[in-house]
Motif scaffolding. Sequence first.
Motif, PDB file in Angstrom:
ATOM      1  N   GLY A  92     -64.073 -70.570  18.015  1.00 47.05           N
ATOM      2  CA  GLY A  92     -63.671 -71.958  17.714  1.00 47.05           C
ATOM      3  C   GLY A  92     -63.504 -72.785  18.966  1.00 47.05           C
ATOM      4  O   GLY A  92     -63.854 -73.971  19.002  1.00 47.05           O
ATOM      5  N   SER A  93     -62.960 -72.164  20.014  1.00 44.47           N
ATOM      6  CA  SER A  93     -62.797 -72.876  21.283  1.00 44.47           C
ATOM      7  C   SER A  93     -64.149 -73.236  21.884  1.00 44.47           C
ATOM      8  O   SER A  93     -64.341 -74.332  22.425  1.00 44.47           O
ATOM      9  CB  SER A  93     -61.992 -72.023  22.271  1.00 44.47           C
ATOM     10  N   LYS A  94     -65.117 -72.286  21.793  1.00 47.12           N
ATOM     11  CA  LYS A  94     -66.463 -72.561  22.289  1.00 47.12           C
ATOM     12  C   LYS A  94     -67.095 -73.733  21.533  1.00 47.12           C
ATOM     13  O   LYS A  94     -67.736 -74.604  22.121  1.00 47.12           O
ATOM     14  CB  LYS A  94     -67.331 -71.313  22.161  1.00 47.12           C
ATOM     15  N   ARG A  95     -66.911 -73.681  20.203  1.00 44.97           N
ATOM     16  CA  ARG A  95     -67.502 -74.756  19.391  1.00 44.97           C
ATOM     17  C   ARG A  95     -66.862 -76.100  19.728  1.00 44.97           C
ATOM     18  O   ARG A  95     -67.556 -77.115  19.860  1.00 44.97           O
ATOM     19  CB  ARG A  95     -67.307 -74.442  17.918  1.00 44.97           C
ATOM     20  N   MET A  96     -65.541 -76.103  19.921  1.00 46.05           N
ATOM     21  CA  MET A  96     -64.857 -77.365  20.255  1.00 46.05           C
ATOM     22  C   MET A  96     -65.269 -77.835  21.647  1.00 46.05           C
ATOM     23  O   MET A  96     -65.465 -79.045  21.883  1.00 46.05           O
ATOM     24  CB  MET A  96     -63.353 -77.173  20.182  1.00 46.05           C
ATOM     25  N   SER A  97     -65.405 -76.883  22.596  1.00 43.49           N
ATOM     26  CA  SER A  97     -65.835 -77.260  23.943  1.00 43.49           C
ATOM     27  C   SER A  97     -67.231 -77.870  23.908  1.00 43.49           C
ATOM     28  O   SER A  97     -67.498 -78.881  24.581  1.00 43.49           O
ATOM     29  CB  SER A  97     -65.814 -76.016  24.841  1.00 43.49           C
ATOM     30  N   HIS A  98     -68.130 -77.269  23.116  1.00 44.96           N
ATOM     31  CA  HIS A  98     -69.480 -77.822  22.974  1.00 44.96           C
ATOM     32  C   HIS A  98     -69.433 -79.218  22.361  1.00 44.96           C
ATOM     33  O   HIS A  98     -70.144 -80.137  22.817  1.00 44.96           O
ATOM     34  CB  HIS A  98     -70.317 -76.889  22.103  1.00 44.96           C
ATOM     35  N   LEU A  99     -68.594 -79.392  21.354  1.00 48.05           N
ATOM     36  CA  LEU A  99     -68.473 -80.694  20.702  1.00 48.05           C
ATOM     37  C   LEU A  99     -67.947 -81.748  21.672  1.00 48.05           C
ATOM     38  O   LEU A  99     -68.462 -82.875  21.733  1.00 48.05           O
ATOM     39  CB  LEU A  99     -67.545 -80.582  19.486  1.00 48.05           C
ATOM     40  N   VAL A 100     -66.935 -81.388  22.439  1.00 49.60           N
ATOM     41  CA  VAL A 100     -66.370 -82.341  23.402  1.00 49.60           C
ATOM     42  C   VAL A 100     -67.412 -82.724  24.460  1.00 49.60           C
ATOM     43  O   VAL A 100     -67.542 -83.892  24.847  1.00 49.60           O
ATOM     44  CB  VAL A 100     -65.100 -81.756  24.055  1.00 49.60           C
TER      45      VAL A 100
END
Length: 466
Positions: free
Chosen positions: A290-298
């Motif tokens: 989830g952190s990876k996905r949020m980092s990619h989104l940001v």
Amino acid sequence: MIINSIKFFLMLGINLLMLGALSLNAYIVYNDSLHELDEIYDAELARSAKFISLLLRAGLTNPGTELPVVVEVPETNDRGEALTSQQERLLTGHKYEGKIAFQVQQGDKLIMVSENALQFPTPKHEAGYHEIREHNTLWVTFSYYVSEQNLWIFTAQREDIREEMGGHIAQAQVRPVLMMMLPLSFLIYLVIKLILRPLHLLQLQVADKTPEQLHEIQLKLPAELKPIQTAINSLLERIRSYIKQEKRFVADASHELRTPLSILHLHAQNLSVANNAHDVAEAVNAITEGSKRMSHLVDQLLSVAHLDHIQHIHCTCIPLTPLLHQSLSQLPLALLDKVHWQLTLDDSCQLYGDMTLLQSLLRNVFDNAAKYSPNDGTVTVTTYQRAEMTIITVSNSGIADADIGRLGDRFYRHPQHQHLVGAGLGLSIVRHIVTLHGGQISFSVNSDGGLDVTITLPALKHLKHT
């Protein structure tokens, strides 16, 4: 203080033009009047001389009369009273009656003289007009000779008398100008204020605008102001579109961020109540993903925000093949190993653009092509040059999106791809970078059921549209 006002400069300019025009007119009239006065006075001198000669030839003087005969000239003082012509005619004489002096000589004998000829200049015994300066006074004289009686008749007038009359005429010309300046200036001010009123109304309309009220301005304006109103309305339309786009972006970003945040919150709760190592590892793994996905989104959101504010880009000529390999090397190893890469490259191709942006463009296209391809699928990259344009085609195999028209829209993702990591911003970034470079991008379904992405970019400087 620096004055920067259209109204002020219009007032100043029009008043100066008006004053200049009236002054020029007064000057011309003044000089014409002086010329006419000179002719009238010259004619008066000649007429007086000839009239006196007729009297003398008619024998109106008695032989026993004591010589010289002094002709009385009534003295009428000018007391500065403003009298009308009719009132002046009621007096016993006229104030200008004594302005002409005369004397008559027969041989060397003075036989007739006017009472006001005490300072008469030494006359010239030569028929015609003369200007004689005597005792610092300039006289205009007329000499008339009667040969039958050997008579010289001299009439004279002081030049300062004529100048005095010219001064009266000048005052008569200047006085109306001075008297009319103030009321004319006030009328000009009112006219300018009336003319500039539409501009003032336009200014009030613009000042009244708020981010919530950006409707078009509809005023009946003069033809000169209509282009300004059109330009302002066009600007308001772009601002409305920009605000709408920003609101949609914020709403979509909030929605996209809410999902991973909720997942992180859920797994954090699971982690807090986990009773064994397996549950802890599962929760930690979920939080990491989830952190990876949020980092990619940001990162994608920051890229979009950055591109939205770019107006000018720094362009250079870039060889395409090295740039393409650099972009591929930046992909995660998992994506590089997921598919087979088939490259058909024309090494002579080059691009004219910003290297960083073009690298981001290629990286996002390759990322999407590999991500949405099946395992062991094939991604084909082809480059070639045609008509001084460079064409890049990226094709993959798999299931193409049924709604191709929406590809490139922000946050758009096909329902079948929701399980894959992504934010639906990659192709939106690609489309924006292509637009900044004056190129074109198109999507189509290929024979393998996959997606063909064709990007056309300028290869030369003069082909780039700013």
